[in-house]
Design a protein around this motif. Structure first.
Motif, PDB file in Angstrom:
ATOM      1  N   VAL A  63       2.885   5.942  -2.907  1.00 17.07           N
ATOM      2  CA  VAL A  63       3.991   6.752  -3.434  1.00 17.07           C
ATOM      3  C   VAL A  63       3.876   6.872  -4.953  1.00 17.07           C
ATOM      4  O   VAL A  63       4.044   7.966  -5.516  1.00 17.07           O
ATOM      5  CB  VAL A  63       5.357   6.145  -3.014  1.00 17.07           C
ATOM      6  CG1 VAL A  63       6.494   6.802  -3.779  1.00 17.07           C
ATOM      7  CG2 VAL A  63       5.569   6.296  -1.525  1.00 17.07           C
ATOM      8  N   LYS A  64       3.540   5.748  -5.613  1.00 18.85           N
ATOM      9  CA  LYS A  64       3.361   5.798  -7.085  1.00 18.85           C
ATOM     10  C   LYS A  64       2.223   6.740  -7.463  1.00 18.85           C
ATOM     11  O   LYS A  64       2.355   7.541  -8.392  1.00 18.85           O
ATOM     12  CB  LYS A  64       3.071   4.397  -7.628  1.00 18.85           C
ATOM     13  CG  LYS A  64       4.255   3.502  -7.726  1.00 18.85           C
ATOM     14  CD  LYS A  64       3.844   2.166  -8.336  1.00 18.85           C
ATOM     15  CE  LYS A  64       4.995   1.208  -8.441  1.00 18.85           C
ATOM     16  NZ  LYS A  64       4.558  -0.083  -9.016  1.00 18.85           N
ATOM     17  N   SER A  65       1.110   6.647  -6.745  1.00 19.25           N
ATOM     18  CA  SER A  65      -0.025   7.532  -7.081  1.00 19.25           C
ATOM     19  C   SER A  65       0.311   8.992  -6.798  1.00 19.25           C
ATOM     20  O   SER A  65      -0.103   9.890  -7.542  1.00 19.25           O
ATOM     21  CB  SER A  65      -1.284   7.096  -6.332  1.00 19.25           C
ATOM     22  OG  SER A  65      -1.117   7.280  -4.937  1.00 19.25           O
TER      23      SER A  65
ATOM     24  N   GLU B  20       1.484  14.338  -8.960  1.00 17.97           N
ATOM     25  CA  GLU B  20       2.395  15.481  -9.120  1.00 17.97           C
ATOM     26  C   GLU B  20       2.722  15.718 -10.597  1.00 17.97           C
ATOM     27  O   GLU B  20       2.768  16.862 -11.051  1.00 17.97           O
ATOM     28  CB  GLU B  20       3.689  15.258  -8.328  1.00 17.97           C
ATOM     29  CG  GLU B  20       3.546  15.389  -6.841  1.00 17.97           C
ATOM     30  CD  GLU B  20       3.177  16.787  -6.414  1.00 17.97           C
ATOM     31  OE1 GLU B  20       3.666  17.766  -7.025  1.00 17.97           O
ATOM     32  OE2 GLU B  20       2.390  16.911  -5.468  1.00 17.97           O
ATOM     33  N   MET B  21       2.934  14.633 -11.330  1.00 13.19           N
ATOM     34  CA  MET B  21       3.217  14.786 -12.763  1.00 13.19           C
ATOM     35  C   MET B  21       2.012  15.370 -13.491  1.00 13.19           C
ATOM     36  O   MET B  21       2.156  16.269 -14.328  1.00 13.19           O
ATOM     37  CB  MET B  21       3.607  13.420 -13.366  1.00 13.19           C
ATOM     38  CG  MET B  21       4.982  12.950 -12.938  1.00 13.19           C
ATOM     39  SD  MET B  21       5.407  11.273 -13.454  1.00 13.19           S
ATOM     40  CE  MET B  21       4.972  11.245 -15.148  1.00 13.19           C
ATOM     41  N   GLN B  22       0.811  14.892 -13.144  1.00 18.06           N
ATOM     42  CA  GLN B  22      -0.395  15.435 -13.764  1.00 18.06           C
ATOM     43  C   GLN B  22      -0.612  16.887 -13.355  1.00 18.06           C
ATOM     44  O   GLN B  22      -1.036  17.711 -14.166  1.00 18.06           O
ATOM     45  CB  GLN B  22      -1.612  14.592 -13.380  1.00 18.06           C
ATOM     46  CG  GLN B  22      -1.641  13.233 -14.041  1.00 18.06           C
ATOM     47  CD  GLN B  22      -2.811  12.392 -13.561  1.00 18.06           C
ATOM     48  OE1 GLN B  22      -3.500  12.754 -12.605  1.00 18.06           O
ATOM     49  NE2 GLN B  22      -3.014  11.263 -14.227  1.00 18.06           N
ATOM     50  N   LEU B  23      -0.306  17.195 -12.097  1.00 15.99           N
ATOM     51  CA  LEU B  23      -0.449  18.568 -11.618  1.00 15.99           C
ATOM     52  C   LEU B  23       0.496  19.503 -12.367  1.00 15.99           C
ATOM     53  O   LEU B  23       0.111  20.617 -12.746  1.00 15.99           O
ATOM     54  CB  LEU B  23      -0.200  18.625 -10.110  1.00 15.99           C
ATOM     55  CG  LEU B  23      -0.430  19.964  -9.422  1.00 15.99           C
ATOM     56  CD1 LEU B  23      -1.887  20.382  -9.568  1.00 15.99           C
ATOM     57  CD2 LEU B  23      -0.045  19.884  -7.958  1.00 15.99           C
ATOM     58  N   ASP B  24       1.742  19.063 -12.589  1.00 22.11           N
ATOM     59  CA  ASP B  24       2.687  19.866 -13.364  1.00 22.11           C
ATOM     60  C   ASP B  24       2.183  20.080 -14.791  1.00 22.11           C
ATOM     61  O   ASP B  24       2.268  21.190 -15.329  1.00 22.11           O
ATOM     62  CB  ASP B  24       4.065  19.198 -13.389  1.00 22.11           C
ATOM     63  CG  ASP B  24       4.806  19.307 -12.065  1.00 22.11           C
ATOM     64  OD1 ASP B  24       4.427  20.190 -11.254  1.00 22.11           O
ATOM     65  OD2 ASP B  24       5.755  18.523 -11.851  1.00 22.11           O
ATOM     66  N   GLU B  25       1.659  19.016 -15.390  1.00 19.24           N
ATOM     67  CA  GLU B  25       1.117  19.142 -16.747  1.00 19.24           C
ATOM     68  C   GLU B  25      -0.064  20.098 -16.766  1.00 19.24           C
ATOM     69  O   GLU B  25      -0.205  20.926 -17.674  1.00 19.24           O
ATOM     70  CB  GLU B  25       0.703  17.776 -17.279  1.00 19.24           C
ATOM     71  CG  GLU B  25       1.866  16.858 -17.585  1.00 19.24           C
ATOM     72  CD  GLU B  25       1.406  15.461 -18.002  1.00 19.24           C
ATOM     73  OE1 GLU B  25       0.194  15.253 -18.191  1.00 19.24           O
ATOM     74  OE2 GLU B  25       2.273  14.587 -18.135  1.00 19.24           O
TER      75      GLU B  25
ATOM     76  N   ARG C  73       0.832  -1.210   0.000  1.00 13.42           N
ATOM     77  CA  ARG C  73       0.000   0.000   0.000  1.00 13.42           C
ATOM     78  C   ARG C  73       0.871   1.266   0.000  1.00 13.42           C
ATOM     79  O   ARG C  73       0.561   2.241  -0.687  1.00 13.42           O
ATOM     80  CB  ARG C  73      -0.929   0.004   1.218  1.00 13.42           C
ATOM     81  CG  ARG C  73      -2.145  -0.867   1.041  1.00 13.42           C
ATOM     82  CD  ARG C  73      -3.169  -0.592   2.134  1.00 13.42           C
ATOM     83  NE  ARG C  73      -2.664  -0.870   3.472  1.00 13.42           N
ATOM     84  CZ  ARG C  73      -2.715  -2.045   4.092  1.00 13.42           C
ATOM     85  NH1 ARG C  73      -3.245  -3.081   3.478  1.00 13.42           N
ATOM     86  NH2 ARG C  73      -2.249  -2.189   5.308  1.00 13.42           N
ATOM     87  N   TYR C  74       1.962   1.235   0.779  1.00 10.64           N
ATOM     88  CA  TYR C  74       2.861   2.390   0.809  1.00 10.64           C
ATOM     89  C   TYR C  74       3.486   2.617  -0.558  1.00 10.64           C
ATOM     90  O   TYR C  74       3.525   3.764  -1.034  1.00 10.64           O
ATOM     91  CB  TYR C  74       3.955   2.162   1.864  1.00 10.64           C
ATOM     92  CG  TYR C  74       4.963   3.288   1.925  1.00 10.64           C
ATOM     93  CD1 TYR C  74       4.625   4.518   2.475  1.00 10.64           C
ATOM     94  CD2 TYR C  74       6.261   3.122   1.432  1.00 10.64           C
ATOM     95  CE1 TYR C  74       5.544   5.545   2.530  1.00 10.64           C
ATOM     96  CE2 TYR C  74       7.177   4.148   1.478  1.00 10.64           C
ATOM     97  CZ  TYR C  74       6.811   5.352   2.028  1.00 10.64           C
ATOM     98  OH  TYR C  74       7.732   6.373   2.078  1.00 10.64           O
ATOM     99  N   VAL C  75       3.935   1.582  -1.221  1.00 14.58           N
ATOM    100  CA  VAL C  75       4.523   1.712  -2.558  1.00 14.58           C
ATOM    101  C   VAL C  75       3.479   2.229  -3.542  1.00 14.58           C
ATOM    102  O   VAL C  75       3.752   3.116  -4.360  1.00 14.58           O
ATOM    103  CB  VAL C  75       5.131   0.361  -3.013  1.00 14.58           C
ATOM    104  CG1 VAL C  75       5.488   0.405  -4.494  1.00 14.58           C
ATOM    105  CG2 VAL C  75       6.350   0.009  -2.194  1.00 14.58           C
TER     106      VAL C  75
END
Length: 176
Positions: A46-48, A53-58, A41-43
């Protein structure tokens, strides 16, 4: 991640049974399962988070591009509005001056008519004076020399009724 086959799992299970014993093995297996679940769940969290963050930057980049396009469009619209406003104001000003002239002409038609009559009388008086001056002046002082059809200049006509090439009248003597 780990390349563990079934045979390796059997070896680990037998060693755990011998080391831990039959009483503690189910509790340790349950605890290990819970820890592995938490780790997974932790991994995945972190992936989500990384994906978000990548989608937010886009999205931020897309928002910035949209904002710039909107500002350019706004500037274009404002400049077009200013040019249309200037054209309309000049048209409105010329129309209002034309309306004011029309109102003045409607209010004072007698004054304009009197001015037109006075101008006509003045120009008629000038025409009469010019006609009288022409009748008293005689022929023009500098007349054009007529050209014959052969291309040679014709005999000039005497100007102001004076002919200097003609012989003097007999009654008069010319001083010598």
């Amino acid at each position: 991640m780990f390349d563990i086959g079934f045979s390796e799992l059997m070896v680990i299970g037998i060693v755990a049974l011998l080391v831990l014993g039959p009483e503690r093995l189910p509790k340790v297996a349950r605890t290990t399962g819970h820890l592995l679940g938490r780790l997974q769940r932790y991994v995945s969290d972190v992936k989500s988070d990384i994906n978000r963050e990548m989608q937010l930057d886009e999205l931020k980049k897309l928002q910035e591009e949209a904002r710039k396009a909107a500002m350019n469009f706004e500037g274009t619209v404002r400049s077009e509005m200013a040019s249309v406003e200037g054209g309309l104001s000049s048209s409105l000003q010329s129309a209002s001056s034309a309306v004011a002239d029309l109102e003045n002409s409607i209010r004072n038609p007698a004054a304009e008519t009197q001015a037109a009559v006075a101008d006509a009388e003045h120009s008629a008086a000038l025409d009469r004076q010019l006609a009288e001056a022409d009748s008293h002046a005689g022929a023009p002082a500098f007349a054009e020399v007529p050209v014959s059809t052969s291309g040679e200049p014709a005999e000039p006509e005497p100007q102001l009724g004076l002919n200097f090439d003609a012989p003097a009248p007999e009654g008069r003597k010319t001083p010598s």
